[in-house]
Scaffold this motif. Structure first.
Motif, PDB file in Angstrom:
ATOM      1  N   LEU A 228       0.817  -1.202   0.000  1.00  0.00           N
ATOM      2  CA  LEU A 228       0.000   0.000   0.000  1.00  0.00           C
ATOM      3  C   LEU A 228       0.859   1.264   0.000  1.00  0.00           C
ATOM      4  O   LEU A 228       0.487   2.286  -0.593  1.00  0.00           O
ATOM      5  N   GLU A 229       2.009   1.197   0.669  1.00  0.00           N
ATOM      6  CA  GLU A 229       2.908   2.357   0.675  1.00  0.00           C
ATOM      7  C   GLU A 229       3.378   2.660  -0.732  1.00  0.00           C
ATOM      8  O   GLU A 229       3.492   3.835  -1.129  1.00  0.00           O
ATOM      9  N   VAL A 230       3.653   1.611  -1.501  1.00  0.00           N
ATOM     10  CA  VAL A 230       4.059   1.813  -2.891  1.00  0.00           C
ATOM     11  C   VAL A 230       2.918   2.436  -3.682  1.00  0.00           C
ATOM     12  O   VAL A 230       3.102   3.397  -4.451  1.00  0.00           O
ATOM     13  N   GLU A 231       1.705   1.909  -3.508  1.00  0.00           N
ATOM     14  CA  GLU A 231       0.557   2.413  -4.271  1.00  0.00           C
ATOM     15  C   GLU A 231       0.186   3.833  -3.861  1.00  0.00           C
ATOM     16  O   GLU A 231      -0.181   4.661  -4.707  1.00  0.00           O
ATOM     17  N   GLN A 232       0.278   4.125  -2.566  1.00  0.00           N
ATOM     18  CA  GLN A 232      -0.066   5.476  -2.135  1.00  0.00           C
ATOM     19  C   GLN A 232       0.945   6.492  -2.639  1.00  0.00           C
ATOM     20  O   GLN A 232       0.604   7.655  -2.880  1.00  0.00           O
ATOM     21  N   ALA A 233       2.184   6.053  -2.806  1.00  0.00           N
ATOM     22  CA  ALA A 233       3.180   6.958  -3.380  1.00  0.00           C
ATOM     23  C   ALA A 233       2.824   7.310  -4.820  1.00  0.00           C
ATOM     24  O   ALA A 233       3.103   8.420  -5.290  1.00  0.00           O
ATOM     25  N   ARG A 234       2.198   6.380  -5.515  1.00  0.00           N
ATOM     26  CA  ARG A 234       1.819   6.633  -6.912  1.00  0.00           C
ATOM     27  C   ARG A 234       0.518   7.414  -7.018  1.00  0.00           C
ATOM     28  O   ARG A 234       0.396   8.321  -7.836  1.00  0.00           O
ATOM     29  N   LEU A 235      -0.477   7.056  -6.189  1.00  0.00           N
ATOM     30  CA  LEU A 235      -1.804   7.651  -6.322  1.00  0.00           C
ATOM     31  C   LEU A 235      -2.015   8.864  -5.425  1.00  0.00           C
ATOM     32  O   LEU A 235      -2.938   9.648  -5.647  1.00  0.00           O
ATOM     33  N   GLY A 236      -1.195   8.996  -4.392  1.00  0.00           N
ATOM     34  CA  GLY A 236      -1.322  10.144  -3.506  1.00  0.00           C
ATOM     35  C   GLY A 236      -2.669  10.181  -2.810  1.00  0.00           C
ATOM     36  O   GLY A 236      -3.162   9.171  -2.295  1.00  0.00           O
ATOM     37  N   GLU A 237      -3.317  11.361  -2.844  1.00  0.00           N
ATOM     38  CA  GLU A 237      -4.593  11.542  -2.138  1.00  0.00           C
ATOM     39  C   GLU A 237      -5.743  10.817  -2.821  1.00  0.00           C
ATOM     40  O   GLU A 237      -6.833  10.723  -2.260  1.00  0.00           O
ATOM     41  N   ARG A 238      -5.518  10.322  -4.001  1.00  0.00           N
ATOM     42  CA  ARG A 238      -6.587   9.582  -4.690  1.00  0.00           C
ATOM     43  C   ARG A 238      -6.868   8.247  -4.029  1.00  0.00           C
ATOM     44  O   ARG A 238      -7.883   7.625  -4.306  1.00  0.00           O
ATOM     45  N   LEU A 239      -5.972   7.785  -3.185  1.00  0.00           N
ATOM     46  CA  LEU A 239      -6.160   6.496  -2.502  1.00  0.00           C
ATOM     47  C   LEU A 239      -6.289   6.736  -1.002  1.00  0.00           C
ATOM     48  O   LEU A 239      -5.356   7.200  -0.339  1.00  0.00           O
ATOM     49  N   GLU A 240      -7.456   6.429  -0.481  1.00  0.00           N
ATOM     50  CA  GLU A 240      -7.704   6.506   0.960  1.00  0.00           C
ATOM     51  C   GLU A 240      -7.892   5.090   1.482  1.00  0.00           C
ATOM     52  O   GLU A 240      -8.642   4.298   0.893  1.00  0.00           O
ATOM     53  N   VAL A 241      -7.225   4.762   2.572  1.00  0.00           N
ATOM     54  CA  VAL A 241      -7.249   3.401   3.114  1.00  0.00           C
ATOM     55  C   VAL A 241      -7.863   3.411   4.502  1.00  0.00           C
ATOM     56  O   VAL A 241      -7.471   4.220   5.363  1.00  0.00           O
ATOM     57  N   GLN A 242      -8.813   2.515   4.723  1.00  0.00           N
ATOM     58  CA  GLN A 242      -9.381   2.266   6.046  1.00  0.00           C
ATOM     59  C   GLN A 242      -9.178   0.787   6.371  1.00  0.00           C
ATOM     60  O   GLN A 242      -9.479  -0.086   5.546  1.00  0.00           O
ATOM     61  N   ALA A 243      -8.680   0.499   7.561  1.00  0.00           N
ATOM     62  CA  ALA A 243      -8.403  -0.885   7.953  1.00  0.00           C
ATOM     63  C   ALA A 243      -8.930  -1.159   9.346  1.00  0.00           C
ATOM     64  O   ALA A 243      -8.782  -0.323  10.249  1.00  0.00           O
ATOM     65  N   GLU A 244      -9.539  -2.316   9.514  1.00  0.00           N
ATOM     66  CA  GLU A 244     -10.004  -2.795  10.818  1.00  0.00           C
ATOM     67  C   GLU A 244      -9.514  -4.231  10.972  1.00  0.00           C
ATOM     68  O   GLU A 244     -10.193  -5.173  10.587  1.00  0.00           O
ATOM     69  N   MET A 245      -8.296  -4.368  11.498  1.00  0.00           N
ATOM     70  CA  MET A 245      -7.652  -5.682  11.559  1.00  0.00           C
ATOM     71  C   MET A 245      -7.295  -6.116  12.971  1.00  0.00           C
ATOM     72  O   MET A 245      -6.968  -7.283  13.202  1.00  0.00           O
ATOM     73  N   ALA A 246      -7.341  -5.190  13.927  1.00  0.00           N
ATOM     74  CA  ALA A 246      -6.736  -5.451  15.241  1.00  0.00           C
ATOM     75  C   ALA A 246      -7.292  -6.688  15.919  1.00  0.00           C
ATOM     76  O   ALA A 246      -6.567  -7.423  16.594  1.00  0.00           O
ATOM     77  N   GLY A 247      -8.568  -6.969  15.774  1.00  0.00           N
ATOM     78  CA  GLY A 247      -9.166  -8.073  16.507  1.00  0.00           C
ATOM     79  C   GLY A 247      -8.826  -9.452  15.979  1.00  0.00           C
ATOM     80  O   GLY A 247      -9.193 -10.458  16.603  1.00  0.00           O
ATOM     81  N   ALA A 248      -8.147  -9.532  14.824  1.00  0.00           N
ATOM     82  CA  ALA A 248      -7.906 -10.852  14.220  1.00  0.00           C
ATOM     83  C   ALA A 248      -6.476 -11.049  13.771  1.00  0.00           C
ATOM     84  O   ALA A 248      -6.189 -11.986  13.026  1.00  0.00           O
ATOM     85  N   LEU A 249      -5.551 -10.203  14.204  1.00  0.00           N
ATOM     86  CA  LEU A 249      -4.181 -10.281  13.702  1.00  0.00           C
ATOM     87  C   LEU A 249      -3.464 -11.571  14.067  1.00  0.00           C
ATOM     88  O   LEU A 249      -2.498 -11.954  13.421  1.00  0.00           O
ATOM     89  N   ALA A 250      -3.942 -12.275  15.107  1.00  0.00           N
ATOM     90  CA  ALA A 250      -3.273 -13.513  15.516  1.00  0.00           C
ATOM     91  C   ALA A 250      -3.749 -14.727  14.739  1.00  0.00           C
ATOM     92  O   ALA A 250      -3.129 -15.794  14.810  1.00  0.00           O
ATOM     93  N   CYS A 251      -4.816 -14.619  13.980  1.00  0.00           N
ATOM     94  CA  CYS A 251      -5.355 -15.793  13.279  1.00  0.00           C
ATOM     95  C   CYS A 251      -4.456 -16.169  12.104  1.00  0.00           C
ATOM     96  O   CYS A 251      -3.642 -15.374  11.631  1.00  0.00           O
TER      97      CYS A 251
END
Length: 355
Positions: A228-251
């Protein structure tokens, strides 16, 4: 991997003990039978019967070596033919040996003349029972060996299939990432170097995870964030990311399962639009399932999800890997909401269990 042919049967201490126990039982049962049928006191002929059983067992060893071991990998017809020739020899050898012992010990033949035929038939019956049991036991051993070999072959096939799938996935991902870095390189060399470092992290992960069926979601998300860091460098503000992963990171999840979905959502749903869009990534764990969801608010799929799926190499790859790893225990579902965008949902067994 198991060997191509089942191992030949061999004499083992356990097998000797089991065989000795069988002959001891045979001796006792026959002594009980004669005591009941002839009214003789139990134990009167036990020493002679024990010697007879010992000879029956001793003469069984050559037959075992020839038929059970020597012809183990031959067709059944050869074994039947061998038994047809060896059974009379076994009966004759036991008859003359036991008759000689009986004359020496008791001064009389082994049985009266009118019962000779029954004694001989008894030897035939003993031969058939013991070697019938040997063949049943051996057939069970071969069946278990075939089951283990089949499981090993299926495991090897699965590993080969996964290796092929991963070999298809990694160049596809590398090609897209290099294109992204190439677009940044002319604008900011320092940023391009950082992105190359992130790409190195991704490739290192891809190489390190190739021997693993599952990884923690935390590892998979770390890989995806590098991408995503690579893609955001290319798309800039055109790419907004929302993530909800905290409750399942151990699975546990298959490696390289989240990144292709994120890449698809960006490349096909957000990048083509002048204003871009929002990428949403979430993970939810229940007692029996792990659910990964990747969606975008960008371009809608042109009406037909099935058509989109048929054209998506990464999506077909994911579905094949899920089927290879989990059978019917996992799936990938795609949808295109009427309001636009695209959603991919992966459902996995909790704990990453398979087989």
């Amino acid at each position: 991997m198991t060997q191509a042919l089942p191992p030949l049967p061999r004499i083992t201490p356990r097998g000797v003990l089991l065989t000795a126990a069988g002959w001891l039982l045979y001796t006792v049962l026959f002594e009980i039978y004669f005591a009941v049928m002839l009214g003789a006191p139990f134990g009167a002929s036990l020493p002679g019967r024990a010697i007879g059983s010992a000879w029956l067992a001793l003469y069984s060893v050559p037959v075992w070596l020839v038929v059970i071991r020597g012809l183990d990998r031959s067709a059944w017809g050869w074994r039947v033919l061998a038994h047809a020739g060896l059974c009379p020899l076994y009966v004759a050898a036991n008859w003359y040996t036991m008759d000689l012992i009986s004359r020496r010990m008791y001064g009389a033949p082994i049985v009266p003349a009118d019962l000779v035929i029954w004694q001989l038939l008894g030897f035939v019956f003993t031969y058939m029972v013991q070697f019938g049991l040997f063949h049943i036991v051996r057939a069970g051993q071969k069946l278990r060996w075939r089951e283990r070999r089949q499981a090993a072959l299926e495991r090897l096939l699965r590993e080969q299939q996964l290796a092929v799938l991963r070999s298809q996935l990694n160049p596809h991902f590398l090609f897209n990432s290099l294109n992204t870095i190439s677009a940044v390189l002319g604008q900011d060399a320092e940023k391009a170097r950082r992105l190359i470092a992130r790409l190195g992290d991704v490739l290192r992960y891809a190489v390190d995870s190739v021997e693993r069926d599952t990884v923690s979601l935390a590892e998979e998300w770390a890989l995806t964030r590098s991408h995503l860091e690579v893609e955001q460098a290319r798309l800039g503000e055109r790419l907004e990311v929302q993530a909800e992963m905290a409750g399942a990171l151990a699975c546990q999840v298959p490696p390289m399962i989240l990144q292709p979905l994120v890449e698809n959502a960006i490349v096909h749903g957000i990048a083509p639009l002048p204003d871009g869009g929002q990428l949403r990534v979430s993970a939810e764990q229940t007692p029996d399932r792990v659910v990964l969801t990747v969606s975008n608010t960008g371009a809608a799929v042109a009406g037909d999800v099935a058509l989109w799926e048929s054209r998506g190499t990464a999506l077909r790859n994911i579905r094949t890997r899920l089927r290879t790893l989990y059978g019917d225990g996992a799936d990938l579902r795609l949808s295109s909401p009427a309001a636009g965008g695209f959603e991919a949902v992966v459902r996995l067994p909790a704990g990453g269990s398979h087989d």
